[in-house]
Design a protein around this motif. Structure first.
Motif, PDB file in Angstrom:
ATOM      1  N   VAL A  33       0.810  -1.224   0.000  1.00 57.26           N
ATOM      2  CA  VAL A  33       0.000   0.000   0.000  1.00 57.26           C
ATOM      3  C   VAL A  33       0.845   1.277   0.000  1.00 57.26           C
ATOM      4  N   GLU A  34       1.946   1.325   0.733  1.00 54.13           N
ATOM      5  CA  GLU A  34       2.753   2.561   0.786  1.00 54.13           C
ATOM      6  C   GLU A  34       3.396   2.840  -0.581  1.00 54.13           C
ATOM      7  N   GLU A  35       3.842   1.772  -1.249  1.00 57.36           N
ATOM      8  CA  GLU A  35       4.466   1.943  -2.580  1.00 57.36           C
ATOM      9  C   GLU A  35       3.405   2.456  -3.570  1.00 57.36           C
ATOM     10  N   VAL A  36       2.204   1.880  -3.465  1.00 53.77           N
ATOM     11  CA  VAL A  36       1.109   2.318  -4.361  1.00 53.77           C
ATOM     12  C   VAL A  36       0.750   3.771  -4.085  1.00 53.77           C
ATOM     13  N   LEU A  37       0.667   4.141  -2.811  1.00 55.35           N
ATOM     14  CA  LEU A  37       0.313   5.525  -2.459  1.00 55.35           C
ATOM     15  C   LEU A  37       1.344   6.507  -3.015  1.00 55.35           C
ATOM     16  N   GLN A  38       2.633   6.169  -2.901  1.00 53.09           N
ATOM     17  CA  GLN A  38       3.672   7.085  -3.401  1.00 53.09           C
ATOM     18  C   GLN A  38       3.553   7.265  -4.913  1.00 53.09           C
ATOM     19  N   LYS A  39       3.244   6.155  -5.612  1.00 51.93           N
ATOM     20  CA  LYS A  39       3.086   6.252  -7.076  1.00 51.93           C
ATOM     21  C   LYS A  39       1.867   7.130  -7.418  1.00 51.93           C
ATOM     22  N   LEU A  40       0.804   7.016  -6.666  1.00 51.25           N
ATOM     23  CA  LEU A  40      -0.388   7.841  -6.925  1.00 51.25           C
ATOM     24  C   LEU A  40      -0.087   9.312  -6.645  1.00 51.25           C
ATOM     25  N   ILE A  41       0.663   9.572  -5.588  1.00 49.39           N
ATOM     26  CA  ILE A  41       1.014  10.962  -5.235  1.00 49.39           C
ATOM     27  C   ILE A  41       1.881  11.584  -6.328  1.00 49.39           C
ATOM     28  N   ASP A  42       2.805  10.776  -6.907  1.00 53.00           N
ATOM     29  CA  ASP A  42       3.746  11.303  -7.915  1.00 53.00           C
ATOM     30  C   ASP A  42       3.108  11.458  -9.300  1.00 53.00           C
ATOM     31  N   PHE A  43       1.964  10.769  -9.536  1.00 51.97           N
ATOM     32  CA  PHE A  43       1.393  10.703 -10.885  1.00 51.97           C
ATOM     33  C   PHE A  43       0.666  12.004 -11.220  1.00 51.97           C
ATOM     34  N   GLN A  44       1.031  12.641 -12.337  1.00 49.81           N
ATOM     35  CA  GLN A  44       0.435  13.914 -12.739  1.00 49.81           C
ATOM     36  C   GLN A  44      -0.167  13.809 -14.143  1.00 49.81           C
ATOM     37  N   ALA A 341     -11.062   9.365 -12.476  1.00 48.63           N
ATOM     38  CA  ALA A 341     -11.189   8.078 -13.186  1.00 48.63           C
ATOM     39  C   ALA A 341      -9.809   7.542 -13.577  1.00 48.63           C
ATOM     40  N   ILE A 342      -8.919   8.432 -13.989  1.00 50.75           N
ATOM     41  CA  ILE A 342      -7.556   8.018 -14.369  1.00 50.75           C
ATOM     42  C   ILE A 342      -6.804   7.502 -13.144  1.00 50.75           C
ATOM     43  N   MET A 343      -6.929   8.222 -12.014  1.00 48.28           N
ATOM     44  CA  MET A 343      -6.212   7.806 -10.804  1.00 48.28           C
ATOM     45  C   MET A 343      -6.735   6.459 -10.290  1.00 48.28           C
ATOM     46  N   ILE A 344      -8.057   6.231 -10.385  1.00 53.29           N
ATOM     47  CA  ILE A 344      -8.623   4.953  -9.923  1.00 53.29           C
ATOM     48  C   ILE A 344      -8.132   3.810 -10.820  1.00 53.29           C
ATOM     49  N   ALA A 345      -8.117   4.037 -12.158  1.00 53.30           N
ATOM     50  CA  ALA A 345      -7.652   2.985 -13.086  1.00 53.30           C
ATOM     51  C   ALA A 345      -6.178   2.678 -12.840  1.00 53.30           C
ATOM     52  N   TYR A 346      -5.383   3.723 -12.560  1.00 51.13           N
ATOM     53  CA  TYR A 346      -3.951   3.516 -12.270  1.00 51.13           C
ATOM     54  C   TYR A 346      -3.795   2.740 -10.961  1.00 51.13           C
ATOM     55  N   ALA A 347      -4.575   3.112  -9.940  1.00 52.32           N
ATOM     56  CA  ALA A 347      -4.510   2.406  -8.643  1.00 52.32           C
ATOM     57  C   ALA A 347      -4.897   0.942  -8.824  1.00 52.32           C
ATOM     58  N   GLN A 348      -5.915   0.685  -9.635  1.00 54.13           N
ATOM     59  CA  GLN A 348      -6.325  -0.695  -9.892  1.00 54.13           C
ATOM     60  C   GLN A 348      -5.176  -1.468 -10.544  1.00 54.13           C
ATOM     61  N   ALA A 349      -4.543  -0.856 -11.555  1.00 55.74           N
ATOM     62  CA  ALA A 349      -3.453  -1.547 -12.263  1.00 55.74           C
ATOM     63  C   ALA A 349      -2.271  -1.812 -11.337  1.00 55.74           C
ATOM     64  N   LEU A 381     -11.356   1.206  -4.765  1.00 55.42           N
ATOM     65  CA  LEU A 381     -10.075   1.803  -4.380  1.00 55.42           C
ATOM     66  C   LEU A 381     -10.167   3.318  -4.223  1.00 55.42           C
ATOM     67  N   ARG A 382     -11.388   3.851  -4.158  1.00 51.34           N
ATOM     68  CA  ARG A 382     -11.522   5.315  -4.075  1.00 51.34           C
ATOM     69  C   ARG A 382     -10.853   5.872  -2.826  1.00 51.34           C
ATOM     70  N   ALA A 383     -10.889   5.138  -1.704  1.00 54.99           N
ATOM     71  CA  ALA A 383     -10.273   5.641  -0.453  1.00 54.99           C
ATOM     72  C   ALA A 383      -8.753   5.683  -0.567  1.00 54.99           C
ATOM     73  N   LEU A 384      -8.205   4.804  -1.418  1.00 55.71           N
ATOM     74  CA  LEU A 384      -6.746   4.789  -1.628  1.00 55.71           C
ATOM     75  C   LEU A 384      -6.336   6.068  -2.367  1.00 55.71           C
ATOM     76  N   VAL A 385      -7.111   6.390  -3.404  1.00 57.12           N
ATOM     77  CA  VAL A 385      -6.820   7.602  -4.197  1.00 57.12           C
ATOM     78  C   VAL A 385      -7.045   8.844  -3.326  1.00 57.12           C
ATOM     79  N   ALA A 386      -8.082   8.813  -2.488  1.00 57.24           N
ATOM     80  CA  ALA A 386      -8.351   9.951  -1.591  1.00 57.24           C
ATOM     81  C   ALA A 386      -7.218  10.117  -0.576  1.00 57.24           C
ATOM     82  N   GLU A 387      -6.684   8.994  -0.062  1.00 51.45           N
ATOM     83  CA  GLU A 387      -5.570   9.066   0.892  1.00 51.45           C
ATOM     84  C   GLU A 387      -4.341   9.699   0.245  1.00 51.45           C
TER      85      GLU A 387
END
Ligand code: LRH
Ligand code: MN
Length: 424
Positions: A33-44, A341-349, A381-387
Motif C-alpha cells: 500500500v505505501e508503494e502504491v500511495l507514493q506512485k499515486l502521489i507522484d502521478f500527474q 477516473a484516471i487515478m482509480i484505473a492507475y490504482a487498480q493496475a 479503491l476510491r479511499a486509496l486515491v483519496a488518501e
C-alpha cells in the motif's frame, strides 16, 4: 482565484473519520500500500488548455459562465484543479489558440500555481485569418509544396513557443486525408507527410520528442493520412528515435482493442502517451471512464505491466494528458471527474496480483486469469486515491469541495458570465 490551503484542511477535517474507516479497510487488502500511495502521489495528468471552456458541436454550443477569457485565467483554472487534487500539475497548450504574450509572466504564474508545461500542440486543421494558403485539402500531405512549407514553418514556430515555456514535446495531429475515393493518392500523401515531418523532426531540440497522433476519421470521412496506430508507427519508425505514437482513446474504429495496441507500442518503445477521454461511438471526447471504465482499467493494466517490464518511470517516461470537451457539463467538474477516473484505473493496475495472473496465463487457466483482473476491478479503491490526495495536501473529495464552496459562482463573480475560452 487562489484557494487558501486552510479551506481544504477544514473540509478534510470534517471527513477525516469517515475517510480513515474506508482507507483502513481497503489498505488491509493491499500488501504494497505505501508503494502504491507514493506512485499515486507522484502521478500527474496534464490538462488541455482547450478544454477549460464549454465545447460544442456543429449543431450548437451552449455557453457556460465564468470561463477563462485568456491564457492567464486558463492557468488559474488548471491551478485550481491542481490545488483540489494535486494530480493536475501540468497544462498542454494549443497554438495559436494559446500564444503567450509574455513568456516570463506566464512562466511565473505557472510556477506560482505549481504547474509545468506539457506537450505543445500545433494546429494545421484550421485556417487562421492572416493565413496565406488554405489547409482545406490538407497540410503536410498537400499536393502544393508551398502549403506543406507553411505547415512545417507553423510546427517549427510551435516548437519555439514550447522551448520558451520549458516544454519538451510537440504533438502533431493532422486532420489531413480525403472524403471521397479517388480524391487522394495515398502513397504520395504519405510521402509528402513523411518529408514534411522529417523537416519538423530536424528542428527538434536534442531533448525533445515529437508525438504523432493518429485518428480513424473526422474531419475527413474516407481516409485519414495518419489513420491508425500502424500508420503512425510507420512514420515514427522512419523519423527516428525522438518520434513516438500518441494514443487518443477516441480515435479508434468501434471495438478496437486499444489495450493490445498499447502493449505492443510499449514493447517497441514507441508509445508517446495518451489523450485520455471516453466515447460510445466516434471521437465523442467524453469524461474519462464514463462509458468504458473496464477498458480504461485494462489499458492501465497493460501500461503498468509494460512499463515495469522496461523499467520505465511511470511519472516521466510517457505523456499523460486529457483531451476532452464539455458540451453539457461544467468544464472544471468534468475534468475533476476525468482525473479521478484516471487515478482509480492507475490504482487498480498497481494492485493487480501479477504473480497470480502470470501463473494463470502460464497454466492457460482462463477463468483464474479473468478472476484476478475482475477481482481488482471490483475492489473499491476510491479511499486509496483519496488518501494519496490527503497526503499531498489536496481535498479528500475535490468535486464535492468545488460544489460546496461554490467555486464556479466565485469565478463568475470575478470574470462575469460572458467570458469565452478559446479552444474547441
Ligand atoms: C483531434 C484532437 C487533437 C487535438 C484536437 C483538439 O481530434 O484529439 O488531439 O489537437 O483534438
Ligand atoms: Mn487528441
Amino acid at each position: 482565484m487562489l484557494l487558501e490551503k486552510n479551506r481544504i484542511a477544514e473540509f478534510n477535517g470534517l471527513h477525516a473519520a469517515d475517510h480513515k474507516r474506508k482507507f483502513d479497510f481497503v489498505s488491509s487488502e493491499i500488501n504494497n500500500v505505501e508503494e502504491v500511495l507514493q506512485k499515486l502521489i507522484d502521478f500527474q495528468v496534464a490538462i488541455p488548455s482547450w478544454a477549460l471552456g464549454t465545447g460544442g458541436t456543429r449543431f450548437g454550443r451552449f455557453a457556460g459562465a465564468g470561463e477563462p477569457g485568456n491564457l492567464e485565467q486558463k492557468l488559474e483554472d488548471v491551478g485550481l484543479l491542481h490545488a483540489l487534487n494535486q494530480s493536475s500539475g501540468a497544462i498542454s497548450l494549443h497554438i495559436p489558440w494559446d500564444i503567450p504574450e509574455n513568456y516570463a509572466s506566464i512562466k511565473a504564474t505557472a510556477a506560482q500555481l505549481g504547474l509545468k508545461f506539457d506537450a505543445v500542440n500545433s494546429n494545421t486543421f484550421q485556417d487562421q485569418k492572416d493565413q496565406e494558403l488554405s489547409y482545406k485539402f490538407g497540410s503536410l500531405q498537400h499536393v502544393n509544396k508551398a502549403v506543406r512549407k507553411q505547415a512545417v514553418d507553423h510546427n517549427i514556430e510551435v516548437i519555439k513557443h514550447g522551448v520558451e515555456l520549458g516544454s519538451t514535446a510537440l504533438t502533431v495531429w493532422l486532420s489531413d486525408g480525403s472524403c471521397f475515393p479517388g480524391q487522394l493518392n495515398f502513397r504520395k500523401a504519405f510521402q509528402n507527410t513523411l518529408e514534411s515531418l522529417q523537416e519538423i523532426y530536424a528542428a527538434l531540440p536534442a531533448d525533445w520528442k515529437v508525438f504523432v497522433e493518429y485518428k480513424a476519421f473526422e474531419p475527413n470521412f474516407y481516409s485519414m493520412t495518419v489513420g491508425d496506430w500502424g500508420q503512425s508507427l510507420l512514420y515514427a519508425n522512419k523519423l527516428g528515435p525522438k518520434a513516438y505514437t500518441l494514443v487518443d482513446l477516441g480515435h479508434h474504429l468501434p471495438n478496437a482493442n486499444i489495450e493490445q495496441i498499447v502493449a505492443l507500442l510499449l514493447m517497441e518503445g514507441k508509445l508517446a502517451g495518451f489523450h485520455f477521454n471516453d466515447s460510445k461511438y466516434g471521437d465523442d471526447d467524453l469524461t474519462v471512464g464514463s462509458i468504458k471504465p473496464y477498458q480504461l482499467f485494462l489499458i492501465f493494466n497493460e501500461l503498468v505491466e509494460g512499463m515495469d517490464a522496461r523499467g520505465m518511470d511511470h511519472t516521466t517516461d510517457l505523456g499523460w494528458m486529457i483531451d476532452a470537451s464539455h458540451n453539457v457539463k461544467d468544464p472544471l467538474e468534468d475534468l475533476l471527474q476525468s482525473v479521478e477516473a484516471i487515478m482509480i484505473a492507475y490504482a487498480q493496475a498497481l494492485t493487480v496480483d501479477r504473480k497470480k495472473l502470470n501463473a494463470a496465463q502460464e497454466a492457460n487457466d482462463v477463468v483464474a486469469a479473468q478472476e484476478v483482473l475482475q477481482h481488482t476491478f471490483r475492489t473499491d479503491l476510491r479511499a486509496l486515491v483519496a488518501e494519496a490526495r490527503l497526503r499531498s495536501g489536496a481535498a479528500l473529495y475535490p468535486l464535492q469541495f468545488f460544489r460546496e464552496q461554490k467555486l464556479r459562482e466565485q469565478l463568475i463573480k470575478e470574470r462575469g458570465s460572458k467570458t469565452v475560452a478559446t479552444g474547441l
